[in-house]
Design a protein around this motif. Structure first.
Motif, mmCIF file in Angstrom:
data_model
loop_
_atom_site.group_PDB
_atom_site.id
_atom_site.type_symbol
_atom_site.label_atom_id
_atom_site.label_comp_id
_atom_site.label_asym_id
_atom_site.label_seq_id
_atom_site.Cartn_x
_atom_site.Cartn_y
_atom_site.Cartn_z
ATOM 1 N N ALA A 157 -33.154 31.307 -12.477
ATOM 2 C CA ALA A 157 -32.050 30.639 -11.787
ATOM 3 C C ALA A 157 -32.462 30.132 -10.408
ATOM 4 C CB ALA A 157 -30.859 31.576 -11.678
ATOM 5 N N SER A 158 -33.266 30.899 -9.679
ATOM 6 C CA SER A 158 -33.688 30.457 -8.342
ATOM 7 C C SER A 158 -35.163 30.708 -8.125
ATOM 8 C CB SER A 158 -32.966 31.217 -7.225
ATOM 9 O OG SER A 158 -31.645 31.442 -7.518
ATOM 10 N N PHE A 159 -35.742 29.859 -7.309
ATOM 11 C CA PHE A 159 -37.156 29.988 -6.961
ATOM 12 C C PHE A 159 -37.339 29.273 -5.632
ATOM 13 C CE2 PHE A 159 -41.764 29.651 -7.674
ATOM 14 C CZ PHE A 159 -42.016 30.828 -8.355
ATOM 15 N N ALA A 160 -37.264 30.015 -4.539
ATOM 16 C CA ALA A 160 -37.296 29.388 -3.211
ATOM 17 C C ALA A 160 -38.603 29.695 -2.498
ATOM 18 C CB ALA A 160 -36.122 29.879 -2.371
ATOM 19 N N ILE B 27 -33.578 40.334 1.333
ATOM 20 C CA ILE B 27 -32.417 39.756 0.659
ATOM 21 C C ILE B 27 -32.534 38.232 0.646
ATOM 22 C CG2 ILE B 27 -29.902 39.665 0.522
ATOM 23 C CD1 ILE B 27 -30.237 42.342 2.287
ATOM 24 N N ASP B 28 -32.399 37.619 1.800
ATOM 25 C CA ASP B 28 -32.476 36.158 1.816
ATOM 26 C C ASP B 28 -33.927 35.671 1.897
ATOM 27 O OD1 ASP B 28 -32.210 37.368 4.454
ATOM 28 O OD2 ASP B 28 -32.658 35.352 5.154
ATOM 29 N N ASP C 118 -32.302 26.246 -2.946
ATOM 30 C CA ASP C 118 -33.656 26.851 -2.931
ATOM 31 C C ASP C 118 -34.658 26.008 -2.136
ATOM 32 O OD1 ASP C 118 -32.884 28.979 -4.588
ATOM 33 O OD2 ASP C 118 -33.408 27.889 -6.412
ATOM 34 N N HIS C 119 -34.196 25.096 -1.316
ATOM 35 C CA HIS C 119 -35.101 24.271 -0.498
ATOM 36 C C HIS C 119 -34.995 24.689 0.958
ATOM 37 C CE1 HIS C 119 -35.528 21.783 -4.020
ATOM 38 N NE2 HIS C 119 -36.384 20.990 -3.388
ATOM 39 N N VAL C 120 -36.042 25.329 1.440
ATOM 40 C CA VAL C 120 -36.048 25.786 2.817
ATOM 41 C C VAL C 120 -36.741 24.728 3.662
ATOM 42 C CG1 VAL C 120 -36.663 27.679 4.348
ATOM 43 C CG2 VAL C 120 -36.292 28.124 1.912
ATOM 44 N N PHE D 245 -26.536 37.103 -12.120
ATOM 45 C CA PHE D 245 -26.288 38.474 -11.712
ATOM 46 C C PHE D 245 -27.435 39.069 -10.904
ATOM 47 C CE2 PHE D 245 -24.202 37.476 -15.683
ATOM 48 C CZ PHE D 245 -22.892 37.852 -15.434
ATOM 49 N N GLY D 246 -28.540 38.341 -10.853
ATOM 50 C CA GLY D 246 -29.787 38.900 -10.346
ATOM 51 C C GLY D 246 -29.865 39.075 -8.844
ATOM 52 N N GLU D 247 -30.789 39.977 -8.434
ATOM 53 C CA GLU D 247 -31.114 40.126 -7.013
ATOM 54 C C GLU D 247 -32.079 39.018 -6.638
ATOM 55 O OE1 GLU D 247 -32.243 44.267 -5.807
ATOM 56 O OE2 GLU D 247 -32.979 44.351 -7.855
ATOM 57 N N ARG D 248 -32.228 38.836 -5.337
ATOM 58 C CA ARG D 248 -33.261 37.917 -4.850
ATOM 59 C C ARG D 248 -34.509 38.767 -4.629
ATOM 60 N NH1 ARG D 248 -31.329 33.107 -2.405
ATOM 61 N NH2 ARG D 248 -33.002 33.229 -0.895
ATOM 62 N N MET E 134 -24.160 38.249 -2.973
ATOM 63 C CA MET E 134 -24.811 38.933 -4.085
ATOM 64 C C MET E 134 -23.864 39.830 -4.879
ATOM 65 S SD MET E 134 -27.575 37.414 -3.466
ATOM 66 C CE MET E 134 -28.501 38.022 -4.874
ATOM 67 N N SER F 62 -35.082 44.598 -12.052
ATOM 68 C CA SER F 62 -35.340 43.162 -12.004
ATOM 69 C C SER F 62 -36.704 42.798 -12.570
ATOM 70 C CB SER F 62 -35.226 42.654 -10.576
ATOM 71 O OG SER F 62 -33.950 42.929 -10.082
ATOM 72 N N ASP G 89 -23.019 45.935 -12.268
ATOM 73 C CA ASP G 89 -22.950 44.747 -13.132
ATOM 74 C C ASP G 89 -23.720 43.599 -12.498
ATOM 75 O OD1 ASP G 89 -21.578 45.866 -15.215
ATOM 76 O OD2 ASP G 89 -19.614 45.457 -14.352
ATOM 77 N N TYR G 90 -23.658 43.514 -11.169
ATOM 78 C CA TYR G 90 -24.556 42.629 -10.429
ATOM 79 C C TYR G 90 -25.669 43.526 -9.894
ATOM 80 C CZ TYR G 90 -21.572 38.541 -10.720
ATOM 81 O OH TYR G 90 -20.882 37.462 -11.180
ATOM 82 N N ASP G 91 -26.875 42.966 -9.738
ATOM 83 C CA ASP G 91 -28.026 43.828 -9.472
ATOM 84 C C ASP G 91 -28.188 44.308 -8.032
ATOM 85 O OD1 ASP G 91 -28.637 43.460 -12.110
ATOM 86 O OD2 ASP G 91 -30.165 41.935 -11.764
ATOM 87 N N THR G 92 -27.572 43.634 -7.077
ATOM 88 C CA THR G 92 -27.833 43.988 -5.681
ATOM 89 C C THR G 92 -26.890 45.089 -5.210
ATOM 90 O OG1 THR G 92 -28.442 41.687 -5.328
ATOM 91 C CG2 THR G 92 -28.081 43.037 -3.356
ATOM 92 N N LEU H 74 -30.467 28.722 0.511
ATOM 93 C CA LEU H 74 -29.975 29.765 -0.392
ATOM 94 C C LEU H 74 -29.774 29.190 -1.799
ATOM 95 C CD1 LEU H 74 -27.436 31.580 1.933
ATOM 96 C CD2 LEU H 74 -29.666 32.411 1.168
ATOM 97 N N HIS H 75 -29.345 30.040 -2.740
ATOM 98 C CA HIS H 75 -29.218 29.558 -4.108
ATOM 99 C C HIS H 75 -27.879 28.899 -4.393
ATOM 100 C CE1 HIS H 75 -28.176 33.922 -4.260
ATOM 101 N NE2 HIS H 75 -27.132 33.443 -4.880
ATOM 102 N N ARG I 90 -34.805 34.635 -8.394
ATOM 103 C CA ARG I 90 -33.580 35.255 -8.908
ATOM 104 C C ARG I 90 -33.504 34.889 -10.374
ATOM 105 N NH1 ARG I 90 -27.681 33.843 -8.407
ATOM 106 N NH2 ARG I 90 -28.685 31.841 -8.699
ATOM 107 N N ILE J 108 -38.001 45.640 1.787
ATOM 108 C CA ILE J 108 -36.866 45.182 0.998
ATOM 109 C C ILE J 108 -36.314 43.918 1.651
ATOM 110 C CG2 ILE J 108 -34.492 45.757 0.362
ATOM 111 C CD1 ILE J 108 -35.477 48.679 0.077
#
Ligand SMILES: Cc1cc2nc3c(=O)[nH]c(=O)nc-3n(C[C@H](O)[C@H](O)[C@H](O)COP(=O)(O)OP(=O)(O)OC[C@H]3O[C@@H](n4cnc5c(N)ncnc54)[C@H](O)[C@@H]3O)c2cc1C
Ligand SMILES: Cc1cc2nc3c(=O)[nH]c(=O)nc-3n(C[C@H](O)[C@H](O)[C@H](O)COP(=O)(O)OP(=O)(O)OC[C@H]3O[C@@H](n4cnc5c(N)ncnc54)[C@H](O)[C@@H]3O)c2cc1C
Ligand code: SF4
Ligand code: FES
Lengths: 287, 483
Positions: free
Chosen positions: A83-86, A217-218, B217-219, A41-44, B271, A69, B278-281, B178-179, A37, A215
């Protein structure tokens, strides 16, 4: 925050980045992916782990600039952060000595097929690789692929490099050649390419592994948005995959699900480009 | 106010919660319930009889010291009210908003026998909100013990366990896939019912006061396995919830326009799809949405749908569309909180009771076109004591629908159980854990919340987190061996 350590332009729309993410690097394996992400504001977005460096604690991603993106990601530079990297998510590729195998990469799919081809070669397989793209500018890693393949075939749709054909043509010839016994085929690329690869191998009964990019999401099995129909029923690509037996996939269902958000994706790009132009200042923070 | 006699207290009428106008709120995402003023809160607090044997407390899964906090509030001593609250509850601003009070504290309140219960939930929310803005910080960390605890999952169970363990001076690391932290509180429950600023406020406040290290972000099961955590930490608590959605086994579930409530709510809440682009999702709805199920999840999904369609209609000038709840039982069996059902109806949600979907029909583009349903009637009571719905033969009919959202309940996500040898699970995929201590069958691993019970409530998850924390604290002090 996850720092971008380096960046490389592989073709006019494909870029490579090394990202600092020790918690992913310590366990990453070929075939797995991460969820990225860019900012608040970004998508995952899911991206395959193209390579990893456990000492440096970094992960290599390679992405094609398609929509909002990935275009935005492509504008970032070393020193910037995500912002995120999972991850690492999904199951690693099962590597064994199968005999002679074919590794196929289409477009940006060349990136994730590379570590698989390398691992298969290291496990003692004879690796025949076929890589393809629409045109020469979109091809990358020819030399890297050659180094891990016993044989490398290159195709472009327009004939600007290598052979002018789809990747399925040389595949068929290999399968027809009585001198070869192909134990297994791996194919990664656009869904439509993977569909035709599986249609090609089906009559020969050669097991064909595909890596599905639905596609998501999580990316952790929580939303069900990534589900695909297989012969045995619906499965979640992020936890059950991303690799599946290509002969069992309902491709038409997959293709139609991939196109569901087309209009919104277009809108997102327009909105982004509009904001960049009109009001560069406020978007700055988002780049 | 002078000291009142019980009879006088009982004459005071319960104070209404001021709400946003239904017409206005059905096209915005702002909070529906606006909250009491200090004045109203004090007046409502006057209604409490300060029972010697307070039944309300027995109804509360974490045993909030209700008469104590209400007394302080009524005296206008907010700092003391907060102190009493935080003895048992580290998330009052959340609980005050989402607990099913009518079947817990308020359902047990002595006044509910004769009339209307004290509005305990609203008072709890008032105290929680006060603390969020004032930060009197009654939670203190004991001197460092040098012991390390890993908490996996940052929903109500994990957060509560983390807080109670950290208070004892142990180093706590909270792992979240999750983030952002919060679990269902951030990805599931919508902004208009539980503002994210409240959730973030309560979490960051507790984390700061108690030095809890939150690793998003830790699964667990992938980035680290449970066995790996056990080599680095003295104790591990699993509060990973029940986030895996179920889909009905009917034809058509893979058509475009069919989603799980989790997918829909995650797009919208976590999201922020209601602020796309304005938000991407994005999230895509048509003009007629059917939400299948009638729990809290279904109510949230249907109310989000209603709002998204109204927002879209405002932008484009079209009609606002229809949002339906399709439920196979009757109104009396609806499991959602009463207040949410009431709010949904006020906002224009259409309820189709005794209706069961049997097939989703698609058009030539593989997109949802209709929902084939059958009418139901109530038969004999089943094992749960509820009357079992049975199909009325030949009553099939098609509802014209373009989006179907499945809110049929969820199961624990299996990823955390990867490489967790010895951790026993039930056939439903839930972890086996002792109800009192939270101990699993695997040494030094505790579990609680939805991952043990299956989908339940915020407060029951918090209760489980608390009980496990108490046992972890004893174990780390050497007061309770594992045997
Ligand atoms: C497990 C997994 C691994 C992946 N690995 C890589 C990778 O290593 N490199 C890479 O470049 N991409 C990869 N993808 C695809 C990548 O996630 C998408 O290209 C990306 O999300 C597009 O985002 P966007 O906002 O830039 O474009 P969008 O605006 O979302 O989409 C632009 C266009 O791409 C199509 N599209 C969108 N999402 C996908 C998708 N998931 N697959 C195929 N087409 C899509 C849309 O239909 C649209 O036409 C992977 C996907 C998955 C599920
Ligand atoms: C839409 C919706 C509305 C609801 N409304 C209400 C209501 O009004 N009142 C009420 O009382 N209850 C309500 N509930 C139920 C309530 O939210 C849950 O019972 C409660 O949140 C359970 O808490 P938990 O801590 O057990 O799990 P969760 O809140 O589910 O949190 C689990 C966390 O663990 C994380 N996780 C999972 N696997 C891993 C892993 N492998 N590694 C790391 N992290 C992981 C998840 O991402 C998540 O953040 C609602 C539920 C939903 C879905
Ligand atoms: S039962 Fe009702 S009246 Fe009695 S102490 Fe509790 S809230 Fe007050
Ligand atoms: S991406 Fe949500 S379940 Fe796979």
């Amino acid at each position: 925050m996850y720092k971008i350590l380096s960046k490389e332009v592989l073709s006019n729309v494909v870029k490579l980045m090394d990202i600092e993410a020790p918690h992913v690097a310590r366990k990453a394996a070929a075939g797995q992916f991460v969820i990225v992400r860019i900012d608040e504001f970004g998508e995952r977005i899911p991206l395959t782990i193209a390579d990893y460096n456990r000492e440096k604690g970094s992960i290599t991603i390679i992405f094609q600039e398609l929509g909002k993106s990935t275009i935005q990601l492509g504008k970032l530079n070393p020193g910037d952060s995500l912002a995120s990297f999972a991850g690492p998510l999904g199951h690693p590729t099962e590597i064994e000595n199968f005999g002679t195998v074919v590794c196929m990469g289409g477009g940006v799919g060349i990136a994730p097929i590379y570590p698989i081809a390398r691992a298969l070669r290291e496990a003692g397989n004879k690796v025949i690789s076929i890589i393809g793209a629409r045109t020469k500018e979109l091809l990358f890693w020819e030399e890297k692929m050659r180094a891990v393949s016993d044989e490398l075939i290159i195709c472009t749709d327009d004939g600007s490099h290598g052979r002018k054909s789809l990747v399925t043509e040389p595949l068929k010839e290999i399968l027809d050649n009585k001198a070869n016994t192909i134990a297994k085929v791996w194919a990664i690329g656009p869904a439509i390419m993977m569909k035709f690869v599986t249609l090609t191998t089906k009559p020969y009964n050669v097991p064909t592994i595909v890596s599905l990019n639905t596609i998501m999401i999580d990316g952790t099995g929580m939303c069900g948005g990534c589900r695909v129909l297989l012969e045995e029923g619906a499965q979640f690509v992020c936890v059950d995959g991303p690799e599946f037996d290509g002969h069992k996939v309902d491709w038409d269902n997959l293709l139609s699900r991939l196109s569901f958000y087309k209009d919104e994706e277009k809108l997102a790009v327009e909105h982004y480009e509009h904001k960049c132009r009109i009001d560069g200042a406020t978007v700055k923070g988002r780049e | 106010m002078a000291e009142l006699k019980p009879a006088e207290r009982m004459k005071i009428k319960r104070h209404e919660m001021p709400n946003q106008d239904p017409v206005v709120r059905s096209s915005n995402y702002e909070e529906v319930a606006l909250g009491y003023t200090l004045e109203t809160a004090k007046e409502e607090a006057e209604r409490c009889l300060q029972c010697k044997d307070p039944k309300c407390v027995q109804g509360c899964p974490v045993g909030v010291l209700i008469p104590q906090f209400i007394k302080a509030l009524r005296e206008g001593d907010m700092v003391t009210a907060v102190k009493w609250m935080k003895v048992k509850n580290n998330l009052p601003a959340v609980c005050g908003r989402v607990c099913p009070q009518e079947v817990q504290c308020e359902g047990n309140c002595i006044l509910s026998k004769k009339g209307e219960a004290v509005a305990i939930g609203r008072l709890e929310r008032f105290v929680g909100d006060y603390e969020l803005s004032q930060r009197t910080c009654p939670m203190v960390k004991a001197p460092k013990t040098g012991k390390k605890v890993a908490v996996v999952g940052s929903g109500p169970a994990g957060l509560t366990c983390a807080v109670d363990v950290a208070r004892e001076g142990h180093d706590v690391t909270l792992f979240e896939s999750l983030h952002g932290p919060g679990g269902v509180l951030i990805y599931g429950i919508p902004e208009f019912r539980l503002p994210k600023s409240v959730v973030h406020g309560e979490i960051s406040y507790a984390a700061e006061c108690l030095c809890i290290d939150i690793k998003t972000d830790h699964v667990i099961g992938r980035s680290f396995t449970l066995d790996e955590l056990l080599s680095d930490f003295d104790a591990v608590f699993l509060g990973t919830g029940a986030g895996l959605p179920s889909f009905m086994r009917i034809p058509g579930i893979n058509l475009n326009g069919v989603m799980s409530a989790n997918e829909f709510l995650t797009r919208v809440n976590l999201m922020k799809a209601y602020q796309f682009p304005d938000y991407d999702t994005p999230v895509k709805l048509g003009k007629k949405v059917a939400v299948i199920g009638a729990g809290n999840v279904a109510m949230d999904a249907v109310r989000c749908s209603q709002r998204l369609m109204s927002l879209e209609a405002k932008k484009t000038g079209g009609s606002p569309g229809e949002a339906h709840i399709v439920y196979r039982r009757s109104k009396d069996e609806v499991p959602a909180r009463a207040e949410e059902v009431h709010h949904a109806a006020e906002e224009g949600v259409i309820f189709d009771f005794l209706t069961n979907p049997i097939e989703i029909l698609g058009d030539d583009k593989r997109k949802v076109r209709a929902l084939r349903c059958v009418r139901m009637e109530l038969g004999e009571p089943d094992a749960s004591g509820r009357r079992k719905p049975v199909e009325i033969k030949g009553s099939e009919f098609d509802m014209e629908i373009d989006t179907v959202i499945m809110a049929l309940g969820t199961n624990p996500n299996p990823i955390v159980f990867v490489d967790a040898e010895g951790l026993e699970r039930t056939k439903y995929g839930t972890a086996v854990a002792d109800n009192e201590t939270g101990r699993t069958k695997k040494k030094r691993v505790w579990a609680g919340g939805d991952v043990v019970t299956g989908a339940a409530t915020v407060i029951s998850a918090m209760g489980a987190g608390k009980r496990a924390a108490a046992d972890i604290n004893k174990f780390l002090k050497g007061e309770a061996a594992w045997e």
